[in-house]
Design a protein around this motif. Structure first.
Motif, PDB file in Angstrom:
ATOM      1  N   ILE A  68       5.385   6.944   0.742  1.00  0.00           N
ATOM      2  CA  ILE A  68       5.721   6.080   1.569  1.00  0.00           C
ATOM      3  C   ILE A  68       4.744   4.451   0.921  1.00  0.00           C
ATOM      4  O   ILE A  68       3.847   4.480   1.596  1.00  0.00           O
ATOM      5  N   THR A  69       5.678   2.973   1.013  1.00  0.00           N
ATOM      6  CA  THR A  69       4.968   2.476   0.878  1.00  0.00           C
ATOM      7  C   THR A  69       4.536   0.830   2.245  1.00  0.00           C
ATOM      8  O   THR A  69       6.291   1.119   3.323  1.00  0.00           O
ATOM      9  N   MET A  70       3.877   0.580   2.250  1.00  0.00           N
ATOM     10  CA  MET A  70       3.572  -0.115   3.992  1.00  0.00           C
ATOM     11  C   MET A  70       2.933  -1.616   3.607  1.00  0.00           C
ATOM     12  O   MET A  70       2.548  -1.862   2.405  1.00  0.00           O
TER      13      MET A  70
ATOM     14  N   GLU B 216       0.631  -1.062  -0.634  1.00  0.00           N
ATOM     15  CA  GLU B 216       0.287   0.199  -0.066  1.00  0.00           C
ATOM     16  C   GLU B 216       0.834   1.087   0.209  1.00  0.00           C
ATOM     17  O   GLU B 216       1.742   1.048   0.664  1.00  0.00           O
ATOM     18  N   VAL B 217       0.663   2.653  -0.674  1.00  0.00           N
ATOM     19  CA  VAL B 217       0.860   3.690  -0.647  1.00  0.00           C
ATOM     20  C   VAL B 217       0.468   4.808   0.258  1.00  0.00           C
ATOM     21  O   VAL B 217      -0.893   4.701  -0.548  1.00  0.00           O
ATOM     22  N   TRP B 218       1.260   5.105   1.157  1.00  0.00           N
ATOM     23  CA  TRP B 218       0.632   5.781   1.945  1.00  0.00           C
ATOM     24  C   TRP B 218       1.636   7.952   1.860  1.00  0.00           C
ATOM     25  O   TRP B 218       2.723   7.581   1.922  1.00  0.00           O
ATOM     26  N   ASP B 219       0.344   8.173   2.219  1.00  0.00           N
ATOM     27  CA  ASP B 219       1.688  10.130   1.996  1.00  0.00           C
ATOM     28  C   ASP B 219       2.304   9.264   3.687  1.00  0.00           C
ATOM     29  O   ASP B 219       2.045   8.887   4.918  1.00  0.00           O
ATOM     30  N   ARG B 220       3.696  10.182   4.224  1.00  0.00           N
ATOM     31  CA  ARG B 220       4.097  10.550   4.904  1.00  0.00           C
ATOM     32  C   ARG B 220       3.407  11.026   6.688  1.00  0.00           C
ATOM     33  O   ARG B 220       3.741   9.949   7.527  1.00  0.00           O
TER      34      ARG B 220
ATOM     35  N   CYS C 163       7.766  -0.335   4.684  1.00  0.00           N
ATOM     36  CA  CYS C 163       9.145  -1.334   4.209  1.00  0.00           C
ATOM     37  C   CYS C 163       8.932  -0.446   2.528  1.00  0.00           C
ATOM     38  O   CYS C 163       8.137  -0.725   1.871  1.00  0.00           O
ATOM     39  N   ARG C 164      10.452  -0.380   1.806  1.00  0.00           N
ATOM     40  CA  ARG C 164      10.356  -0.075   0.676  1.00  0.00           C
ATOM     41  C   ARG C 164      10.300  -1.478  -0.917  1.00  0.00           C
ATOM     42  O   ARG C 164       9.580  -1.446  -1.387  1.00  0.00           O
ATOM     43  N   GLY C 165      10.747  -3.341   0.871  1.00  0.00           N
ATOM     44  CA  GLY C 165       9.869  -4.019  -1.052  1.00  0.00           C
ATOM     45  C   GLY C 165      10.714  -3.902  -1.645  1.00  0.00           C
ATOM     46  O   GLY C 165      12.089  -3.973  -1.575  1.00  0.00           O
ATOM     47  N   PRO C 166      11.004  -5.026  -2.377  1.00  0.00           N
ATOM     48  CA  PRO C 166       9.501  -5.558  -2.508  1.00  0.00           C
ATOM     49  C   PRO C 166       9.788  -7.127  -1.981  1.00  0.00           C
ATOM     50  O   PRO C 166      10.623  -7.434  -0.787  1.00  0.00           O
ATOM     51  N   HIS C 167       8.071  -7.726  -1.743  1.00  0.00           N
ATOM     52  CA  HIS C 167       8.158  -9.119  -1.204  1.00  0.00           C
ATOM     53  C   HIS C 167       7.427  -9.901  -2.008  1.00  0.00           C
ATOM     54  O   HIS C 167       7.386  -9.738  -3.145  1.00  0.00           O
TER      55      HIS C 167
END
Length: 676
Positions: A176-178, A144-148, A192-196
């Motif tokens: 920011i990626t969660m 998921e992509v969130w703002d700071r 987390c930047r990822g990937p997974h």
């Protein structure tokens, strides 16, 4: 009408996929086998989640377990993620920080609840069991992509003060990626930047093991809170894990600290943190290596020099090391005002508030430039190759010190080659061949050569970096080493701040790799320290400075040798090459005569005349890794012979005359560079 994207595959084929498709959809379209095997994807060269939709026309390469390097990094990253979730499941109140993949596994740093206290090794079995439960649940890992601000508020609301602090250092406005384990609101989530991988169930629950717990300061700063760091090892399958654990067990047997004590080579103690006390046996190895290296560099046209340990801080500021290495340098005040040298005017201070400081050298290169600058150098004199067994000091943190492998005081087999641009490729090629001879002489038949390219923060122009990288690359090609056989690889961003470098990675007897030798092509330091030569046109030009080492440091290289050979050194390096020992006391005088003759032949010999059973003596000298035992009794004394037992050999002892024994041992003890 649905928008279609063109997805180019490695075999040259192109598939058209509807907008919203993912690499997993492409894998499924190719076949069910690939759909099951695919772990992640490279989209336009970037490793991504296999479930992340394409954003336009793309080049796609699917990652499976056959792509071992990429697959292992992904798997280890996921195991760290699962570890963090497991710890918070069974220890509520624990705060999470960060946990990267490592060369053989992963770790994660935690702040345990104050009432709970630090984690210990006794906690690991329960955490492992919970990790297997998380894996068995096979929940999707959702990006998921969130703002700071949303991320910051989430962590504040959940009592995650460390994450909340960290996120505010990310650029404002940057997405920011969660990553969430599952789709529900209550599912576990981490920054987390990822990937997974696609889900936790893609991990093999039998392919990991938690190994230990240690302390680690938040962000590596002793002023910050102490965290609990949990380490683990992780692999693609159980077979790989089992093989690694066998290597780990073998590595423990080869630990240079343990063998160093058994062989009485060196010791370390608190009164000199990070410095080595060499015992006579250990210093025999040092001197043998030093003599060997001197012969090698003499025949390669180097001139040996010696430069000061302590230099004015202004010199380190000019060279650029003060800004990069100041915190790792041992600095002392210059209490006595220094007088100008022979009529020269003293220089004005250039360090605000720190002009009267001296520093122990962390490296030798600025001193070598100062030697080069004495007098006027003509282009005809180049290349000039200065070599130094230079003693250096670096203020490494206490927690980073590790036997001989990481010390504060060390001696480099250091050299700097000052040359013209047209000489660089040939000089680097010659160094490649010299390093090859040295490593093979010392028992390392396998090694890799890698090119570390420009880092983000660096001195010098892009034009100079382009030249330097191309020259090193051309030299490796000229040496025939830019091949798969030599593990040739280019490492973006891993060069020094002043130069790209070639690195040599040795493979030891149990398959571990050690980065040792380097050569760097530097245009920055000659400029900063104003080194010049008179060129053919009569004008001053800057030389190129090639920084090079083969051992890296004597301390670390001896540590590597100890573990590579498990203490069973080749005869020319063995501290004690042979022991003459008696079966009965009646042979004592004869044993002394034999030892005297061996010593006269230049063999490092000891005698063992103790009134002990021969089997006891054999065991004891085997523990000390003595290569040869010369056993004598009444029969040997009467016949003028010796019975020779080789360390680790299952063959029967060899009986021969003393003259034959001396000739055989003397021949075997010749260093490899002196053999015909």
């Amino acid at each position: 009408m649905t928008k279609m994207f063109k997805i180019a595959l490695p075999d040259g084929s192109v598939r058209e996929m509807p907008e919203g498709s993912t690499p997993a959809d492409v894998a499924a379209a190719i076949g069910p086998g690939l759909a099951k095997a695919a772990l992640a994807a490279k989209v336009d060269g970037e490793v991504r989640d296999i479930m992340r939709p394409f954003e336009g026309d793309s080049n796609l390469a699917l990652i499976t377990s056959r792509d071992e390097k990429d697959a292992l990094e992904l798997v280890r990253h996921d195991f760290a993620h699962v570890l963090a979730e497991a710890v918070q499941n069974i220890f509520p109140g624990t705060q999470i920080t960060f946990g990267p993949a490592t060369d053989d596994g992963f770790y994660y740093d935690f702040a345990p609840a104050p009432e709970r206290g630090p984690f210990t090794d006794e906690d690991l079995p329960a955490i492992e069991e919970e990790m297997r439960r998380v894996i068995a649940a096979d929940k999707p890992l959702v990006r998921e992509v969130w703002d700071r601000e949303r991320v910051r508020q989430f962590f504040i609301d959940h009592g995650e003060t460390f994450k909340a602090e960290w996120v505010m250092e990310l650029p404002e406005g940057e997405p920011i990626t969660m990553y969430k384990t599952g789709h529900g609101e209550a599912d576990w989530i981490d920054l987390c930047r990822g990937p997974h991988l696609a889900s936790t169930g893609k991990l093999d629950p039998n392919a990991f093991k938690l190994t230990r717990v240690s302390g680690a300061y938040w962000r590596g700063d002793p002023k910050n809170p102490m965290l609990s760091r949990i380490y683990g090892t992780a692999w693609l399958n159980k077979k790989q894990l089992d093989a690694y654990l066998v290597r780990l067990e073998e590595a423990a047997k080869r630990d240079h600290r343990k063998i160093g004590q058994e062989m009485d080579l060196f010791h370390l103690q608190a009164e000199a943190h990070g410095s080595v006390f060499w015992h006579p046996n250990g210093f025999v190895i040092w001197r043998a290596l030093e003599a060997y290296m001197r012969r090698r560099i003499d025949e390669a046209g180097y001139q040996e020099i010696k430069t000061p340990q302590l230099m004015d801080a202004r010199q380190w500021e000019r060279s650029g090391h003060w800004g990069k290495y100041r915190e790792n340098m041992f600095v002392v005040p210059d209490e006595i005002p220094h007088a100008p040298e022979d009529g020269q005017e003293d220089e004005a201070p250039i360090l605000s508030g720190e002009a009267d400081l001296m520093a122990l050298k962390p490296m030798n290169c600025p001193g070598h430039v100062l030697v080069f600058k004495q007098g006027i150098t003509s282009y005809r004199e180049l290349p000039i190759r200065f070599y130094e067994n230079g003693s250096c000091h670096r203020n490494e943190p206490h927690g980073a010190l590790h036997g001989l492998m990481r010390v504060r005081q060390f001696t480099q087999d250091d050299a700097h080659i000052f040359c013209r641009e047209d000489q660089i490729v040939e000089e680097v090629r010659a160094f490649c061949e010299l390093a090859d001879r040295v490593y093979k002489d010392l028992g390392f038949s396998g090694y890799g050569v890698k090119l570390a390219l420009r880092p983000d923060k660096r001195f010098g122009s892009d034009e100079d970096w382009d030249k330097a990288e191309a020259e090193l690359r051309d030299a490796v090609v000229a040496a025939g080493m830019a091949t798969e056989e030599f593990g040739w690889e280019e490492l973006p961003g891993e060069g020094a701040f002043y130069a790209p470098k070639l690195e040599w990675h040795l493979t030891d007897a149990i398959g571990r790799t050690w980065q040792v030798g380097t050569i760097q092509s530097d245009r920055v330091l000659p400029e900063r320290l104003d080194a010049t030569y008179i060129a053919e046109d009569g004008a001053k030009h800057r030389p190129i400075m090639l920084h090079r080492a083969i051992f890296g440091s004597y301390e670390r290289f001896i540590g590597i040798l100890i573990e590579h050979y498990a203490g069973k050194f080749p005869l020319w390096l063995a501290p004690v090459q042979a022991v003459v020992t008696t079966i009965v006391s009646d042979a004592d005088d004869y044993a002394k005569q034999v030892a005297s003759r061996l010593e006269a032949a230049g063999i490092r010999i000891e005698t063992d005349l103790r009134n002990e059973k021969i089997n006891y003596k054999v065991r004891e000298h085997s523990l000390k890794k003595v290569p040869l035992l010369l056993v004598v009794g009444k029969r040997e004394a009467e016949e003028g012979t010796v019975a020779i037992r080789r360390l680790g050999s299952e063959e029967r002892q060899l009986v021969m005359s003393v003259d034959e024994a001396i000739a055989m041992i003397a021949e075997e003890a010749i260093p490899p560079d002196l053999k015909l």
